[in-house]
Design a protein around this motif. Structure first.
Motif, PDB file in Angstrom:
ATOM      1  N   ILE A 228       6.667   9.135   3.522  1.00 29.68           N
ATOM      2  CA  ILE A 228       7.037   7.747   3.221  1.00 29.68           C
ATOM      3  C   ILE A 228       7.649   7.109   4.462  1.00 29.68           C
ATOM      4  O   ILE A 228       8.484   7.719   5.144  1.00 29.68           O
ATOM      5  N   GLY A 229       7.227   5.883   4.756  1.00 24.88           N
ATOM      6  CA  GLY A 229       7.828   5.127   5.841  1.00 24.88           C
ATOM      7  C   GLY A 229       9.144   4.523   5.383  1.00 24.88           C
ATOM      8  O   GLY A 229       9.162   3.646   4.516  1.00 24.88           O
ATOM      9  N   CYS A 230      10.232   5.004   5.946  1.00 25.73           N
ATOM     10  CA  CYS A 230      11.572   4.518   5.604  1.00 25.73           C
ATOM     11  C   CYS A 230      12.169   3.874   6.842  1.00 25.73           C
ATOM     12  O   CYS A 230      12.538   4.579   7.795  1.00 25.73           O
ATOM     13  N   LEU A 231      12.237   2.548   6.861  1.00 21.63           N
ATOM     14  CA  LEU A 231      12.684   1.809   8.037  1.00 21.63           C
ATOM     15  C   LEU A 231      11.812   2.231   9.222  1.00 21.63           C
ATOM     16  O   LEU A 231      10.607   2.062   9.199  1.00 21.63           O
ATOM     17  N   ASP A 232      12.409   2.837  10.277  1.00 19.37           N
ATOM     18  CA  ASP A 232      11.621   3.225  11.450  1.00 19.37           C
ATOM     19  C   ASP A 232      11.324   4.722  11.468  1.00 19.37           C
ATOM     20  O   ASP A 232      10.916   5.266  12.500  1.00 19.37           O
ATOM     21  N   ALA A 233      11.523   5.405  10.345  1.00 23.61           N
ATOM     22  CA  ALA A 233      11.293   6.847  10.287  1.00 23.61           C
ATOM     23  C   ALA A 233      10.219   7.186   9.269  1.00 23.61           C
ATOM     24  O   ALA A 233       9.888   6.397   8.381  1.00 23.61           O
ATOM     25  N   LYS A 234       9.669   8.384   9.413  1.00 23.79           N
ATOM     26  CA  LYS A 234       8.680   8.902   8.485  1.00 23.79           C
ATOM     27  C   LYS A 234       9.296  10.120   7.801  1.00 23.79           C
ATOM     28  O   LYS A 234       9.636  11.106   8.464  1.00 23.79           O
ATOM     29  N   VAL A 235       9.458  10.041   6.486  1.00 22.09           N
ATOM     30  CA  VAL A 235      10.146  11.087   5.732  1.00 22.09           C
ATOM     31  C   VAL A 235       9.129  11.903   4.948  1.00 22.09           C
ATOM     32  O   VAL A 235       8.333  11.352   4.177  1.00 22.09           O
ATOM     33  N   TYR A 236       9.171  13.213   5.140  1.00 24.51           N
ATOM     34  CA  TYR A 236       8.248  14.133   4.476  1.00 24.51           C
ATOM     35  C   TYR A 236       8.947  14.846   3.321  1.00 24.51           C
ATOM     36  O   TYR A 236      10.070  15.349   3.474  1.00 24.51           O
ATOM     37  N   VAL A 237       8.264  14.917   2.190  1.00 24.52           N
ATOM     38  CA  VAL A 237       8.686  15.718   1.039  1.00 24.52           C
ATOM     39  C   VAL A 237       7.550  16.699   0.778  1.00 24.52           C
ATOM     40  O   VAL A 237       6.435  16.292   0.431  1.00 24.52           O
ATOM     41  N   ALA A 238       7.805  17.994   0.937  1.00 19.50           N
ATOM     42  CA  ALA A 238       6.708  18.965   1.017  1.00 19.50           C
ATOM     43  C   ALA A 238       6.778  20.055  -0.044  1.00 19.50           C
ATOM     44  O   ALA A 238       7.778  20.202  -0.751  1.00 19.50           O
ATOM     45  N   HIS A 239       5.666  20.827  -0.117  1.00 12.98           N
ATOM     46  CA  HIS A 239       5.496  22.008  -0.982  1.00 12.98           C
ATOM     47  C   HIS A 239       5.500  21.641  -2.466  1.00 12.98           C
ATOM     48  O   HIS A 239       6.038  22.367  -3.303  1.00 12.98           O
ATOM     49  N   MET A 240       4.875  20.519  -2.806  1.00 15.76           N
ATOM     50  CA  MET A 240       4.884  20.040  -4.184  1.00 15.76           C
ATOM     51  C   MET A 240       3.866  20.781  -5.051  1.00 15.76           C
ATOM     52  O   MET A 240       2.940  21.420  -4.563  1.00 15.76           O
ATOM     53  N   GLN A 241       4.058  20.669  -6.341  1.00 12.15           N
ATOM     54  CA  GLN A 241       3.215  21.358  -7.322  1.00 12.15           C
ATOM     55  C   GLN A 241       1.825  20.719  -7.362  1.00 12.15           C
ATOM     56  O   GLN A 241       1.687  19.490  -7.292  1.00 12.15           O
ATOM     57  N   LYS A 242       0.805  21.575  -7.484  1.00  7.01           N
ATOM     58  CA  LYS A 242      -0.563  21.072  -7.546  1.00  7.01           C
ATOM     59  C   LYS A 242      -0.742  20.131  -8.742  1.00  7.01           C
ATOM     60  O   LYS A 242      -0.290  20.412  -9.849  1.00  7.01           O
ATOM     61  N   GLY A 243      -1.406  18.991  -8.488  1.00  4.51           N
ATOM     62  CA  GLY A 243      -1.686  18.025  -9.538  1.00  4.51           C
ATOM     63  C   GLY A 243      -0.520  17.152  -9.930  1.00  4.51           C
ATOM     64  O   GLY A 243      -0.629  16.367 -10.876  1.00  4.51           O
ATOM     65  N   SER A 244       0.602  17.258  -9.207  1.00  6.81           N
ATOM     66  CA  SER A 244       1.798  16.525  -9.619  1.00  6.81           C
ATOM     67  C   SER A 244       2.048  15.257  -8.809  1.00  6.81           C
ATOM     68  O   SER A 244       2.883  14.431  -9.190  1.00  6.81           O
ATOM     69  N   HIS A 276      12.259  16.383   5.550  1.00  2.60           N
ATOM     70  CA  HIS A 276      12.712  16.080   6.903  1.00  2.60           C
ATOM     71  C   HIS A 276      12.207  14.702   7.300  1.00  2.60           C
ATOM     72  O   HIS A 276      11.308  14.141   6.669  1.00  2.60           O
ATOM     73  N   ALA A 277      12.811  14.152   8.358  1.00  4.37           N
ATOM     74  CA  ALA A 277      12.439  12.830   8.858  1.00  4.37           C
ATOM     75  C   ALA A 277      12.073  12.932  10.335  1.00  4.37           C
ATOM     76  O   ALA A 277      12.647  13.730  11.079  1.00  4.37           O
ATOM     77  N   GLU A 278      11.114  12.109  10.747  1.00  3.86           N
ATOM     78  CA  GLU A 278      10.670  12.082  12.138  1.00  3.86           C
ATOM     79  C   GLU A 278      10.626  10.648  12.653  1.00  3.86           C
ATOM     80  O   GLU A 278      10.370   9.708  11.898  1.00  3.86           O
ATOM     81  N   ARG A 279      10.875  10.516  13.949  1.00  4.75           N
ATOM     82  CA  ARG A 279      10.584   9.277  14.672  1.00  4.75           C
ATOM     83  C   ARG A 279       9.728   9.644  15.867  1.00  4.75           C
ATOM     84  O   ARG A 279      10.153  10.428  16.719  1.00  4.75           O
TER      85      ARG A 279
END
Length: 301
Positions: A228-244, A276-279
């Protein structure tokens, strides 16, 4: 590997208990007793901050503090009548000397670990993406000693979050193969910010918990994930359940938008939330309501 699991339990259970038992015994001198006080206390400081207490029971570390205080009382009672100094021999002095050296080492390591609980870099402030439980930071902070991600530049401030059950454990048993045994598995994930979905990947299988680092062929390390683009950063949410995964690229989300469920897809050893977040490809610190989290931090939400 199971060797690492055994080492974890030895370092967080066997060593501190042994040090405290030795502290409470009768010694040849008050100096020798004081040496065991130093090494037991310094090791407790170190392991209190660095240990993976979600594996052995989060609240057990407070029992260790109580046991340490009890051992101090026993040491005082048992060594009232011993001389202050040990006999004048190399053997009598080598023990206290080595204890002092190891105590200094553990104090340095413990203090160094504490510096990983803060950062001077500008952070991205987010909303915690999980609700309805007590969550524990398994990996997090600004030092590798409390956050193994820190050696990898894009994820240097990444967090791995697990959920604790009523007893303070992340799961039933030590390392069960059933995904449902892990307290966090299947919990709803919400967007950590208001923003736009930049990546949404689904369709990869949840894998059984394993200590192997081998990634299934064709599966991205993040598994099913959302960015997700949050302001000037890219935030990752990982290892989610299949089909969810409930969102798609281009969707606008806010902090009340469900985006998926906690799973165990991708390069993961057990169900947990990785965030985690990245710029520009470089990892940046993240805070939740202004709080920077490190290993053994608790979030009740």
């Amino acid at each position: 590997m199971w060797f690492d699991v055994a080492l974890l339990f030895v370092s967080t259970l066997i060593f501190p208990v042994y040090f405290m038992i030795e502290l409470g015994r009768k010694r040849t001198s008050k100096l020798a007793c004081f040496a065991w006080f130093l090494i037991s206390g310094s090791y407790l400081l170190y392991i209190f901050n660095v240990g993976r207490w979600d594996w052995v029971g989060y609240y057990f570390r407070y029992a260790l503090i109580a046991f340490w205080l009890y051992s101090i009382v026993r040491a005082v009672r048992n060594n009232r009548d011993v001389p202050l100094w040990p006999p004048r021999s190399f053997v009598s002095w080598i023990g206290p000397a080595l204890s002092a050296v190891f105590a200094a080492l553990f104090v340095i390591l413990g203090a160094y670990a504490l510096t990983g609980h803060q950062t001077s870099e500008q952070a991205v402030d987010l909303r915690f993406p999980l609700r309805g439980g007590t969550y524990h930071v398994a990996h997090g902070g600004s030092r590798t000693i409390v956050n193994y991600h820190h050696d990898y530049l894009p994820q240097q401030y990444a967090l791995d979050i697990v959920k604790l059950n009523a007893g303070g454990w992340r799961t039933k048993g030590i390392y069960p193969s059933e995904l449902q045994a892990y307290a966090i598995y299947g919990d709803t994930l919400y967007s950590p910010c208001n923003g736009k979905v930049l990546e949404a990947v689904d369709g990869f299988e949840d894998v059984a918990p394993t200590l192997s680092e081998k990634l299934p062929e064709g599966v991205p390390p993040a598994g099913n994930h959302v960015a997700i683009g949050c302001l000037d950063a890219k935030v990752y949410v990982a290892h989610m359940q299949k089909g969810s995964v409930k969102v798609k690229v281009g969707d606008t989300v806010d902090v009340n938008t469900p985006i998926g469920l906690v799973g165990n897809s991708g390069n993961t050893s057990e169900p947990h939330l990785h965030i985690h977040a990245e710029r520009n490809g470089v990892g940046v610190p993240i805070t939740f309501n202004g709080e920077f989290l490190a290993r053994n931090g608790l979030i009740r939400h």
